[in-house]
Design a protein around this motif. Structure first.
Motif, PDB file in Angstrom:
ATOM      1  N   ALA A   1       0.677  -1.363   0.442  1.00  0.00           N
ATOM      2  CA  ALA A   1      -0.042  -0.050  -0.097  1.00  0.00           C
ATOM      3  C   ALA A   1       0.888   1.000  -0.077  1.00  0.00           C
ATOM      4  N   VAL A   2      -0.044   2.551  -0.630  1.00  0.00           N
ATOM      5  CA  VAL A   2       1.093   3.828  -0.663  1.00  0.00           C
ATOM      6  C   VAL A   2      -0.078   5.018   0.388  1.00  0.00           C
ATOM      7  N   MET A   3       1.283   5.817   1.290  1.00  0.00           N
ATOM      8  CA  MET A   3      -0.053   6.700   1.636  1.00  0.00           C
ATOM      9  C   MET A   3       0.630   7.857   0.925  1.00  0.00           C
ATOM     10  N   ASP A   4       0.312   8.533   0.726  1.00  0.00           N
ATOM     11  CA  ASP A   4       1.303  10.064   0.568  1.00  0.00           C
ATOM     12  C   ASP A   4       0.898  10.781   0.628  1.00  0.00           C
ATOM     13  N   ALA A   5       1.540  11.585   1.966  1.00  0.00           N
ATOM     14  CA  ALA A   5       1.574  12.145   2.628  1.00  0.00           C
ATOM     15  C   ALA A   5       2.365  13.687   2.654  1.00  0.00           C
ATOM     16  N   SER A   6       3.119  13.683   1.515  1.00  0.00           N
ATOM     17  CA  SER A   6       3.938  14.566   0.887  1.00  0.00           C
ATOM     18  C   SER A   6       3.528  16.177   1.133  1.00  0.00           C
TER      19      SER A   6
END
Length: 487
Positions: free
Chosen positions: A146-151
């Protein structure tokens, strides 16, 4: 898909590191990829700005648990840190506690499914994500479940141009146009504005912070002037809720900005949508879309919000709202064109999901172009997402916080409606029914605790006519909360 693969979190800021702490707490493998050379690299860039949230609201519960085990001492709840203090006293120790799970100097340049481009349906859900990373040693590929983009959005400020595009001449004037709150305590920042005229474009808390700083400089250095350029036809509720704001620091900021305007340190220009930044010798002239030109200024500070960088997500199937570029289920809860109540309804994995199962936007980036965000909101988001990824659907759906009211009516998108900033006694800014009011603890100090009150478990229904919170038949009337930081 191999369940032993890590969850990749993009960004080692407040929300990205909180996400990692949540995942560690659930025994899920995680890798955090940060383009900068330190934790909270973006926060460090506005390190001179003091937050108006207290320490009590700036530490994620899962992060505190991890830090306490490492011997960390929590700062006193009542203090208001600067961005630099937030990094030094919390984010850097948190990254250290996460250890090798956090990689610095690792820029994500692309996300996709292994062996599948955006078009291919066959076997897509069974394939892991592939995350392309650029480091000093070259390119590499990581596989993820899974990927969480918190950029975040810090690297993509909105332009001064009133139509969303840079104004004509704005790029050519780059040396005298800034998109950051000026640091007037720094010698270089002071020299740039002292004894000179600065146009501040924008009406949010970043703009108010800049105006307060420039007004203070004007009291010290003769000839220092600020011109506040507003797209709306009137100042309206730009100063915020004052004493009615449940975040005292946020209310105080608006009061200080109002006092600076009333003292004559700031000239206010309304109804001005910048179309051109025209050179005038060593100075600049702002021209609006009707041809009106302001007096020449020396510097322009454009503080008109941010937008998400979606360029490296082109192979991911995103479900984004056409206007806000926020997840489609979240957008109706935060759309400033519709909502004008005090807070956004807390939300999590369900509202942040996309057609690409296992991919999430979190933190500031999840709000797309919506103007305002609280760290508390991000902490709740990643708690829910981590629970979802761990298979704990009950915890993922549970709401575990309430957010402080602004004390203001009027959504940011309603700037052409002169009546949008007012509400009658029965409007959304009127007192809530007794059963819906948070307890004094929840309103003041208990913002991260579970409350037994209905406010936290079910939102009040919209009035028959939609009301100022209505937004059609949405069961969750809300408005975006305001940001912790002032930039």
């Amino acid at each position: 898909m191999d369940e032993g693969l890590p969850v990749v979190v993009i960004g080692a800021g407040p929300v990205g590191l909180a996400a990692a702490a949540e995942l560690v707490g659930r025994d899920l493998p995680v890798v955090v990829l940060e383009r900068g050379d330190r934790a909270g690299a973006a926060v460090s860039e506005w390190g001179h700005v003091r937050l108006f949230s207290m320490w009590r609201d700036l530490v994620a519960p899962a992060a505190e648990k991890l830090l306490t085990a490492a011997g960390w001492t929590r700062p006193a709840d009542g203090g208001y840190p600067t961005g630099a203090e937030w990094v030094d006293s919390y984010l850097a120790p948190l990254a250290a506690a996460l250890g090798g799970r956090v990689r610095f100097g690792a820029e994500v340049t692309g996300v996709s499914r292994l062996g599948r481009d955006r078009v291919v349906d066959s076997g897509r859900a069974e394939q892991p994500f592939t995350v392309r990373v650029r480091t000093s040693g070259g390119e590499e590929r990581l596989l993820a479940r899974a990927v969480m983009d918190a950029s975040g959005t810090w690297g993509s400020p909105n332009p001064a141009g009133g139509d969303g595009l840079p104004a004509l001449g704005e790029a050519d004037a780059a040396g005298r146009v800034s998109y950051r709150v000026p640091d007037t305590a720094d010698p270089a920042g002071r020299a740039r504005h002292a004894g000179r005229t600065t146009a501040v474009v924008g009406r949010g808390h970043s703009a108010l912070t800049a105006l307060v700083a420039l007004a203070a400089l004007a009291e010290e250095v003769p000839g220092t002037r600020a011109v506040w350029v507003l797209r709306r036809g009137a100042v309206g509720d730009a100063f915020g809720g004052g004493a009615a704001d449940r975040l005292a620091g946020r209310g105080a900021l608006g009061l200080r900005a109002r006092a600076a305007v009333e003292a004559g340190h700031i000239e206010v220009v309304t109804g001005f949508r910048t179309a051109e930044v025209r050179p005038d010798g060593d100075r600049l002239v702002l021209v609006d879309d009707g041809g009106r030109a302001l007096e020449p200024v020396d510097e322009v500070v454009a503080l008109t919000g941010f937008r998400p960088d979606l360029s490296f997500l082109s192979e991911v199937r995103l479900g984004l709202d056409a206007a806000l570029q926020a997840p489609v289920e979240l957008a109706p809860l935060i759309d400033p064109n519709v909502h004008s109540c005090g807070t956004v309804y807390p939300h999590g994995a369900a509202e942040l999901s996309h057609p690409e199962e296992g991919f999430f936007l979190a933190g500031m980036k999840s709000y797309g172009r919506a103007p305002t965000f609280l760290a508390l909101t991000g902490f709740e988001q990643v708690r829910s997402i981590a629970a979802h990824l761990a298979g704990d659907r009950e915890a993922a759906a549970r709401v575990e916080l309430t957010l402080p009211e602004t004390g203001v009516c009027g959504g940011a998108g309603l700037f052409d409606d002169p009546g949008a900033t007012k509400a009658g006694a029965d409007g959304c800014c009127g007192p809530a029914p007794e059963a819906e009011r948070p307890s004094p603890a929840a309103a003041g100090a208990g913002l991260l605790t579970v409350s037994p009150l209905p406010l936290l478990t079910a939102a009040p229904t919209a009035s028959a006519g939609g009301g100022c919170c209505g937004g059609g038949d949405s069961p969750r009337p809300a408005r975006a909360a305001d940001p912790d930081r002032l930039p």
